[in-house]
Each structure stands twice: as C-alpha cells, then as structure tokens.
Design a protein around this motif. Structure first.
Motif, PDB file in Angstrom:
ATOM      1  N   SER A 268      -6.875   3.612 -11.509  1.00 35.61           N
ATOM      2  CA  SER A 268      -7.790   2.766 -12.278  1.00 35.61           C
ATOM      3  C   SER A 268      -7.766   1.347 -11.726  1.00 35.61           C
ATOM      4  N   ASP A 269      -8.873   0.651 -11.909  1.00 37.15           N
ATOM      5  CA  ASP A 269      -8.999  -0.687 -11.341  1.00 37.15           C
ATOM      6  C   ASP A 269      -7.907  -1.625 -11.846  1.00 37.15           C
ATOM      7  N   GLU A 270      -7.535  -1.504 -13.115  1.00 39.83           N
ATOM      8  CA  GLU A 270      -6.521  -2.390 -13.688  1.00 39.83           C
ATOM      9  C   GLU A 270      -5.172  -2.192 -12.996  1.00 39.83           C
ATOM     10  N   ILE A 271      -4.798  -0.947 -12.763  1.00 40.98           N
ATOM     11  CA  ILE A 271      -3.512  -0.686 -12.110  1.00 40.98           C
ATOM     12  C   ILE A 271      -3.576  -1.073 -10.636  1.00 40.98           C
ATOM     13  N   ALA A 272      -4.689  -0.772  -9.989  1.00 39.52           N
ATOM     14  CA  ALA A 272      -4.836  -1.149  -8.581  1.00 39.52           C
ATOM     15  C   ALA A 272      -4.675  -2.656  -8.403  1.00 39.52           C
ATOM     16  N   ALA A 273      -5.202  -3.440  -9.362  1.00 34.54           N
ATOM     17  CA  ALA A 273      -5.128  -4.903  -9.255  1.00 34.54           C
ATOM     18  C   ALA A 273      -3.694  -5.412  -9.308  1.00 34.54           C
ATOM     19  N   THR A 274      -2.793  -4.643  -9.907  1.00 38.36           N
ATOM     20  CA  THR A 274      -1.381  -5.032  -9.946  1.00 38.36           C
ATOM     21  C   THR A 274      -0.830  -5.265  -8.543  1.00 38.36           C
ATOM     22  N   PHE A 275      -1.383  -4.531  -7.588  1.00 37.37           N
ATOM     23  CA  PHE A 275      -0.845  -4.573  -6.234  1.00 37.37           C
ATOM     24  C   PHE A 275      -1.747  -5.339  -5.262  1.00 37.37           C
ATOM     25  N   ASP A 276      -2.650  -6.161  -5.799  1.00 37.24           N
ATOM     26  CA  ASP A 276      -3.475  -6.994  -4.924  1.00 37.24           C
ATOM     27  C   ASP A 276      -2.615  -7.997  -4.155  1.00 37.24           C
ATOM     28  N   GLU A 277      -1.673  -8.632  -4.831  1.00 39.54           N
ATOM     29  CA  GLU A 277      -0.800  -9.618  -4.190  1.00 39.54           C
ATOM     30  C   GLU A 277       0.655  -9.171  -4.161  1.00 39.54           C
ATOM     31  N   ARG A 278       0.912  -8.049  -4.770  1.00 36.20           N
ATOM     32  CA  ARG A 278       2.278  -7.516  -4.848  1.00 36.20           C
ATOM     33  C   ARG A 278       2.346  -6.258  -3.992  1.00 36.20           C
ATOM     34  N   VAL A 279       3.350  -6.152  -3.165  1.00 33.35           N
ATOM     35  CA  VAL A 279       3.470  -4.992  -2.271  1.00 33.35           C
ATOM     36  C   VAL A 279       3.754  -3.737  -3.089  1.00 33.35           C
ATOM     37  N   PHE A 280       2.991  -2.691  -2.826  1.00 39.00           N
ATOM     38  CA  PHE A 280       3.330  -1.385  -3.399  1.00 39.00           C
ATOM     39  C   PHE A 280       4.416  -0.761  -2.527  1.00 39.00           C
ATOM     40  N   PRO A 281       5.592  -0.503  -3.086  1.00 41.89           N
ATOM     41  CA  PRO A 281       6.719  -0.044  -2.264  1.00 41.89           C
ATOM     42  C   PRO A 281       6.696   1.469  -2.063  1.00 41.89           C
ATOM     43  N   GLY A 282       5.672   1.935  -1.393  1.00 44.18           N
ATOM     44  CA  GLY A 282       5.559   3.364  -1.131  1.00 44.18           C
ATOM     45  C   GLY A 282       4.595   3.620   0.006  1.00 44.18           C
ATOM     46  N   GLY A 283       4.834   4.669   0.739  1.00 44.70           N
ATOM     47  CA  GLY A 283       3.937   5.025   1.830  1.00 44.70           C
ATOM     48  C   GLY A 283       4.390   6.302   2.508  1.00 44.70           C
ATOM     49  N   LEU A 284       3.487   6.906   3.267  1.00 42.43           N
ATOM     50  CA  LEU A 284       3.750   8.170   3.944  1.00 42.43           C
ATOM     51  C   LEU A 284       3.153   8.108   5.339  1.00 42.43           C
ATOM     52  N   THR A 285       3.856   8.630   6.314  1.00 43.70           N
ATOM     53  CA  THR A 285       3.350   8.626   7.690  1.00 43.70           C
ATOM     54  C   THR A 285       1.967   9.268   7.778  1.00 43.70           C
ATOM     55  N   TYR A 286       1.759  10.321   6.984  1.00 40.15           N
ATOM     56  CA  TYR A 286       0.514  11.091   7.101  1.00 40.15           C
ATOM     57  C   TYR A 286      -0.470  10.804   5.962  1.00 40.15           C
ATOM     58  N   SER A 287      -0.282   9.678   5.278  1.00 41.50           N
ATOM     59  CA  SER A 287      -1.218   9.301   4.217  1.00 41.50           C
ATOM     60  C   SER A 287      -2.615   9.102   4.803  1.00 41.50           C
ATOM     61  N   GLY A 288      -3.568   9.868   4.308  1.00 47.20           N
ATOM     62  CA  GLY A 288      -4.931   9.761   4.817  1.00 47.20           C
ATOM     63  C   GLY A 288      -5.086  10.303   6.226  1.00 47.20           C
ATOM     64  N   HIS A 289      -4.360  11.359   6.559  1.00 46.59           N
ATOM     65  CA  HIS A 289      -4.406  11.963   7.893  1.00 46.59           C
ATOM     66  C   HIS A 289      -5.842  12.370   8.236  1.00 46.59           C
ATOM     67  N   PRO A 290      -6.338  12.021   9.416  1.00 46.82           N
ATOM     68  CA  PRO A 290      -7.757  12.257   9.732  1.00 46.82           C
ATOM     69  C   PRO A 290      -8.209  13.707   9.579  1.00 46.82           C
ATOM     70  N   LEU A 291      -7.383  14.678   9.971  1.00 48.92           N
ATOM     71  CA  LEU A 291      -7.807  16.075   9.831  1.00 48.92           C
ATOM     72  C   LEU A 291      -7.941  16.460   8.360  1.00 48.92           C
ATOM     73  N   ALA A 292      -7.011  15.968   7.543  1.00 49.41           N
ATOM     74  CA  ALA A 292      -7.097  16.232   6.108  1.00 49.41           C
ATOM     75  C   ALA A 292      -8.318  15.551   5.497  1.00 49.41           C
ATOM     76  N   MET A 293      -8.575  14.320   5.923  1.00 51.15           N
ATOM     77  CA  MET A 293      -9.708  13.583   5.367  1.00 51.15           C
ATOM     78  C   MET A 293     -11.042  14.250   5.727  1.00 51.15           C
ATOM     79  N   ALA A 294     -11.166  14.704   6.979  1.00 48.67           N
ATOM     80  CA  ALA A 294     -12.389  15.401   7.384  1.00 48.67           C
ATOM     81  C   ALA A 294     -12.580  16.664   6.564  1.00 48.67           C
ATOM     82  N   SER A 295     -11.476  17.356   6.269  1.00 51.68           N
ATOM     83  CA  SER A 295     -11.599  18.581   5.470  1.00 51.68           C
ATOM     84  C   SER A 295     -11.989  18.282   4.031  1.00 51.68           C
ATOM     85  N   ILE A 296     -11.538  17.147   3.486  1.00 53.10           N
ATOM     86  CA  ILE A 296     -11.937  16.754   2.130  1.00 53.10           C
ATOM     87  C   ILE A 296     -13.438  16.447   2.080  1.00 53.10           C
ATOM     88  N   VAL A 297     -13.899  15.643   3.028  1.00 50.95           N
ATOM     89  CA  VAL A 297     -15.325  15.283   3.057  1.00 50.95           C
ATOM     90  C   VAL A 297     -16.181  16.536   3.138  1.00 50.95           C
TER      91      VAL A 297
END
Length: 437
Positions: free
Chosen positions: A294-323
């Motif tokens: 939601s926009d309200e929660i997303a805004a929490t991390f506009d200036e604050r680092v979200f401490p999470g991530g994945l090497t394959y987050s948004g992997h192009p092959l996965a994204m093409a398959s979603i589209v």
C-alpha cells in the motif's frame, strides 16, 4: 520414442532421483514413483507416454496450464535478450510485471517488491509490517500455511511449524471453519461472529499495541479450502483498524484466477495493507513471488532503507513470464473461465458426488478451488484414516488422474483453463474410486 527407450528413461530418472535428490516434507527412504516428463494444458505424461489428467495443478500453482506456448515463447525471447540482471538496476520487464500486478490490485497500491516465491513474500511482508508499525507480534491462524522460511513457517499453523519454531513474536488463533467449528456454531453467520469475538479477545489478551499485523490467507488453501463466512474478513479489517494493526492477506495460492477472481479477497468486501502473491502469477514457470505494498507503507521507506533484498528479486525471466501470463489470462478469459467452470461444472458435480457417497462429509469451494472432506462416519465427522486416503490416492493415479490429497481431503484444483469435458472425466474417476471407500 520406442517403448524400450521410454522405459529406460523412466527407470534412470527414478534411479537418479533416489540416489541424489533430497525431497521436501519427506522421509528420504520413501522415494516418489510418479515420473513426469512433459505437460500440456491440464495433462502431463511420463517418458513412456502414459497420460495423467492434472487435477492438482502440481502444488496448486499451474493456473494457466502446462506449457502455454505464449508464456514459453516470452521466456525464450527474454533469455535471448537478457537472462539476468541485478535488482538494483532498472529493467523494462520488471517494470512491466509490476505494472500488470498493481493494475489488478485495489486503489492505493502502486509498488511491488519481488521475491523468489510465496514464503519469502510472506517473510518480507512481515518485516515491512514490523518496521512500519514499530511493533513486533504477528497473529495468524492455526489452520494455515504461509511458507518454509524463518518467520513464514512460524506463522504457519499446521504441524510443520512445530519442528521449526525459531522466530519470535508469533501468536496463533482459530479462524472460522464451520464444519469443525471451535465455537459451537451452527450457521455461517454464527461462526463468523464467534470467530471474530475469539480474535478480539486474543488481540486484547496479547496487547493491541504490541501487534504489528494479522496475517491471513484470504481463502485458506492447504489447510482445507475454507471459504470465509459472511462478514469475517471485513470484521478482521475493522478490528485491525480499531487498534492500528496492519492486515496482510496471503494470496499465494488463492490469487490470480484460482478463486475465479484476480484476487480472492475481491469477493469479500475487504482491503488489506499488504498483499503477498506467487504461484498463479506466472503458473510457476519461473520461480517468482512478491508483496504488493500500500502507498502508506511504501512511503515509510522513501527516505529509510528497507533492510531486505534478494539476488534474484525481479529476475528478467520470471518477469517476462509474469507479463505474458497475465496478458494471456486477460485475452483468453481464463479468470472468467475459472469462475464459470466452478459455478456450472465443478460445484454441481461435487454436490452430486456428496449425495451419492457417504464418505464425503462436506464439499466447499469456488472457482477452481474446491475440497471434498472425507469422513469415516458422517454423524461423528471422524476423518477418514490416512491409510485409506493413501489407498484412494493410489487408485486415482492408476486411473490416470493426478490428485491433490491433503490429510482427509481431496482438493479439486485443476488449472484455470480446465474444460467441462475434463471436469466430467475427473469426476467419473472420483466417483469410481470413492465407491470403493
């Protein structure tokens, strides 16, 4: 392929599996025997060409059916263009996939955090809720499954949680389940009211100011495909709003067509704060999942680092398959087909089976998301024993039906592209097998 070679391939596949593959949720001495070599639509084949009608959708994720040519081609085209890229970069396929998803979400959701699957989607949604609220506790139901990562498995309510309880701050409560009511209810309305009163008391007893979020499957899937009774999800939303608690709805299994809607919660007068997804978003063709924020929660991390991530987050092959998946589901009316086939074919057919077979205690579901709960005695509702469920599963496989069997239930969960003729074929096998129970 000649019969001898096909037999050799099946044998070699089993030998390799037995020697080298460590399987999920299994005692490793019990090797699986079903070999799957190829698939198309609602059917799969072994190397010898033996055909199975897939009414499991594998793990209730192949919503668009096996090997849809448009999605396969989209993956191939993306592989030729760019196979992988770091998540910190801008990539056209990733942006397209996110836009396709938020276009189907309620208003006020514009951002997607991509993960590798449903478990880490729930894991990161929990993290976002804690960081946004500054609170710690996560409430979830006993009859639930949210994945096999640290917090997701502890949020899970079933037996798989117990050997894995290493994460902190998780509290469980009973959700509605009229057939086996914890609340002595006799009507759906009564079950809803009493389940909400139970949750209200758990919130009060735990301390509302300590609770970051309530995490629910919009329709609990692995736990039994339990359709929310009237007013329940809206009532949970009201309780959350009253106490400043976030509502996370887990749409990993029930989303993207499975219920006959893009999101299952669209049928229940509720708007969450975070939506988790995976499985049907691209039918599992390439591992993918995520959190719609939601926009309200997303805004929490506009200036604050979200401490999470994945090497394959948004992997192009996965994204093409979603589209490609979401475009094809739209253009071919696949979500509408799931709704119609559930209403006109699956629901009526399972109701007829329940009239015919005493072993069926209850039928429930919607879209292509149904369960037959099997009992040894209709009066006492004693579950059919595990050994008998195993025998029934074997009998269905022998007849060429690939079923989804969980505890004392047969989940009727074909791909969203299933036809009336395929439903009739599966129902005839259920009928035949249940007559022996």
């Amino acid at each position: 392929m000649n019969d001898s070679l096909a037999g050799d391939l099946d044998r070699i596949a089993r030998e390799l599996d037995r020697a080298h593959v460590f399987h999920s949720w299994s005692a490793q001495g019990q090797s699986p025997q079903l070999v799957v070599a190829s698939g198309r639509g609602c059917r799969v084949w072994d190397h010898a060409g033996r055909e199975y009608l897939d009414f499991s959708s594998q793990l209730v994720n192949v919503n668009i059916g096996h090997q849809h040519p448009v999605v396969v081609e989209a993956i191939r085209e993306q592989a030729e263009l760019l196979t992988t890229i770091a998540p910190s970069t801008v990539n056209f396929a990733r942006g397209q996939a996110a836009k396709r998803i938020v276009d189907r979400a309620p208003g006020g959701f514009e951002k997607v955090f991509f993960t590798n699957g449903g478990a880490d989607a729930n894991e990161n949604a929990i993290r976002m809720a804690r960081l946004h609220t500054g609170r710690d506790k996560i409430l979830s139901t006993y009859r639930s499954y949210h994945g096999n990562t640290g917090s997701a498995i502890v949020s899970t309510g079933d037996w798989r949680r117990i050997p894995n309880e290493f994460a902190r701050g998780h509290v469980h409560f009973f959700g509605p389940y009229l057939y086996r009511s914890e609340f002595w209810a006799t009507t759906p309305e009564q079950e809803s009211e009493r389940a909400l009163q139970h949750l209200r008391r758990v919130i009060e007893a735990e301390g509302p100011a300590s609770i970051a979020a309530v995490l629910l499957e919009s329709i609990p899937g692995t736990a039994g495909i339990m359709i929310p009774p009237p007013g329940y999800l809206a009532g949970v939303r009201e309780l959350c709003d009253r106490h400043g608690i976030l509502l996370i709805l887990d749409e990993v299994m029930c989303g993207f067509g499975r219920s006959g809607r893009w999101f299952a919660f669209d049928g229940y007068d509720v708007r969450p704060d975070l939506i988790t997804f995976a499985k049907g978003v691209n039918s599992g063709y390439v591992p993918a999942g995520g959190v719609v924020i939601s926009d309200e929660i997303a805004a929490t991390f506009d200036e604050r680092v979200f401490p999470g991530g994945l090497t394959y987050s948004g992997h192009p092959l996965a994204m093409a398959s979603i589209v490609a998946t979401l475009d094809v589901m739209e253009s071919e009316g696949i979500v509408a087909n799931a709704a119609a086939i559930g209403e006109t074919e699956i629901g009526p057919a399972l109701a007829e089976l329940a009239e015919k077979h005493e072993v069926i205690g209850e039928v429930r579901g919607e879209g292509v998301f149904w369960a037959m709960e099997l009992v040894a005695d209709r009066e006492t509702r004693e579950p059919l024993p595990a050994a008998e469920m195993g025998r029934l599963k074997g009998a269905m496989l022998e007849r060429g039906l690939l079923p989804f069997v969980q505890d004392n239930r047969i989940h009727v969960v074909p791909p969203c592209v299933v036809t009336a003729e395929e439903v009739a074929e599966a129902v005839a096998i259920y009928d035949d097998v249940l007559a022996t129970a």
